[in-house]
Design an enzyme around this catalytic site. Structure first.
Site, PDB file in Angstrom:
ATOM      1  N   SER A 140      19.350  13.623  11.473  1.00 36.76           N
ATOM      2  CA  SER A 140      20.652  13.685  12.132  1.00 36.76           C
ATOM      3  C   SER A 140      20.695  14.918  13.021  1.00 36.76           C
ATOM      4  O   SER A 140      19.973  15.893  12.781  1.00 36.76           O
ATOM      5  CB  SER A 140      21.761  13.797  11.076  1.00 36.76           C
ATOM      6  OG  SER A 140      23.015  14.037  11.687  1.00 36.76           O
ATOM      7  N   TYR A 153      26.448  18.410   4.224  1.00 35.84           N
ATOM      8  CA  TYR A 153      25.672  17.387   4.921  1.00 35.84           C
ATOM      9  C   TYR A 153      24.624  18.023   5.850  1.00 35.84           C
ATOM     10  O   TYR A 153      23.471  17.583   5.891  1.00 35.84           O
ATOM     11  CB  TYR A 153      26.627  16.494   5.713  1.00 35.84           C
ATOM     12  CG  TYR A 153      25.964  15.349   6.435  1.00 35.84           C
ATOM     13  CD1 TYR A 153      25.275  14.362   5.745  1.00 35.84           C
ATOM     14  CD2 TYR A 153      26.041  15.244   7.825  1.00 35.84           C
ATOM     15  CE1 TYR A 153      24.676  13.306   6.413  1.00 35.84           C
ATOM     16  CE2 TYR A 153      25.450  14.187   8.491  1.00 35.84           C
ATOM     17  CZ  TYR A 153      24.769  13.224   7.791  1.00 35.84           C
ATOM     18  OH  TYR A 153      24.170  12.172   8.460  1.00 35.84           O
TER      19      TYR A 153
HETATM   20  C1  8X3 Z   1      25.980  12.099  11.682  1.00 35.20           C
HETATM   21  C2  8X3 Z   1      26.210  13.138  12.700  1.00 35.20           C
HETATM   22  O1  8X3 Z   1      27.942  14.808  13.595  1.00 35.20           O
HETATM   23  O2  8X3 Z   1      28.650  13.424  11.733  1.00 35.20           O
HETATM   24  O3  8X3 Z   1      24.702  12.127  11.143  1.00 35.20           O
HETATM   25  O4  8X3 Z   1      27.089  15.204  11.393  1.00 35.20           O
HETATM   26  S1  8X3 Z   1      27.526  14.181  12.316  1.00 35.20           S
END
Ligand code: 8X3
Length: 254
Positions: A140, A153
């Site tokens: 990502s 995340y």
């Molecule tokens: C998703 C991109 O910008 O929501 O993998 O982190 S973000």
């Protein structure tokens, strides 16, 4: 089917896609099937992957990548694997670091990083058996940028980036390429909805006013491209964003 077998007819190459029940995973299963792969669709939701496998002429294997026995069963069903797409993953919450719920951070690390490692470990013998394999890890832009509320995340997706780099170093000399496809803003049915605990209005707000966020098919197209380069061509990493997104904090909205 049912005809004389022709020894000159090449067997279809096998691809395994995790998280194939929706979004980028399902689109990738379709894209790889279009490229002639026999696609093993792996995910927890059996009904969804069975429908997808029927559609693409592949195979459905119910699999929870956080569960060792489940992943071992997947590997046992796939003796030879030419392409592994480690797509399963996800985000939960937008906690600041100072208020972070460590259980959700642990879940994100478990799924995005440890799940990817578990599946890769289990399928490495099958990847080696193919004689010419590609591992595509779905990372990502969250593995490139920090943003407020993203810590759990972004930490996990930075982990995906570094595990990918490490594996490439460790497998050097073997016929296995290791790649990362790192999407930015992709509008799928579930990613933001899951992140915001089912709050559709907050999920929709992520994409509000953005002219054409990426679709799952855009990322699947990139993954299929990576997976179909000639054997000697390794695409280390591919960052893919919508035109409207220049950076985490720089998204053009009308
Ligand atoms: C998703 C991109 O910008 O929501 O993998 O982190 S973000």
């Amino acid at each position: 089917m049912g005809g004389m077998s022709d020894q000159s007819t090449p067997q279809p190459r096998t691809a395994v896609v995790t998280g194939a029940s929706s979004g980028i995973g399902a689109a990738t299963a379709r894209a790889l099937a279009e490229q002639g792969f026999r696609v093993v669709c792996a995910a927890r939701r059996t009904d969804r992957i069975e429908a997808l496998a029927d559609e693409v002429g592949g195979e459905a294997i119910t699999c929870d990548i956080t569960d060792a026995a489940s992943v071992e069963a997947l590997a046992a069903a796939v003796p030879v694997c030419h392409v592994l797409v480690n797509n399963a993953g996800g985000a939960v919450g937008v906690d600041r670091v100072d208020e972070a719920d460590l259980d959700t951070w642990r879940w994100m690390y478990d799924v995005n990083v440890l799940g990817l490692v578990r599946v890769t470990q289990a399928l490495l013998p099958a990847l080696r058996a193919s004689g010419d394999a590609v591992v595509v890890n779905v990372g990502s832009t969250a593995g490139r940028w920090a943003y407020e509320g993203g810590g759990g995340y972004t930490a996990a997706k930075h982990g995906v980036k570094v595990v990918t780099e490490t594996l490439r170093l460790e497998l050097n000399g073997e016929p296995i390429r290791v790649c990362e496809v790192a999407p930015g803003m992709v509008r799928t049915d579930e990613f933001s909805l899951k992140r915001f605990g089912g709050d559709q209005a907050r999920a929709d707000a992520v994409y509000a006013g953005v002219d054409q966020p990426l679709l799952a098919e855009d990322v699947a197209d990139a993954i299929a491209w990576v997976a179909t380069r000639p054997s000697h061509v390794d695409i280390d990493e591919l960052v893919i964003k919508p035109r409207a997104q220049a950076a985490a904090h720089k998204v053009h909205r009308s």
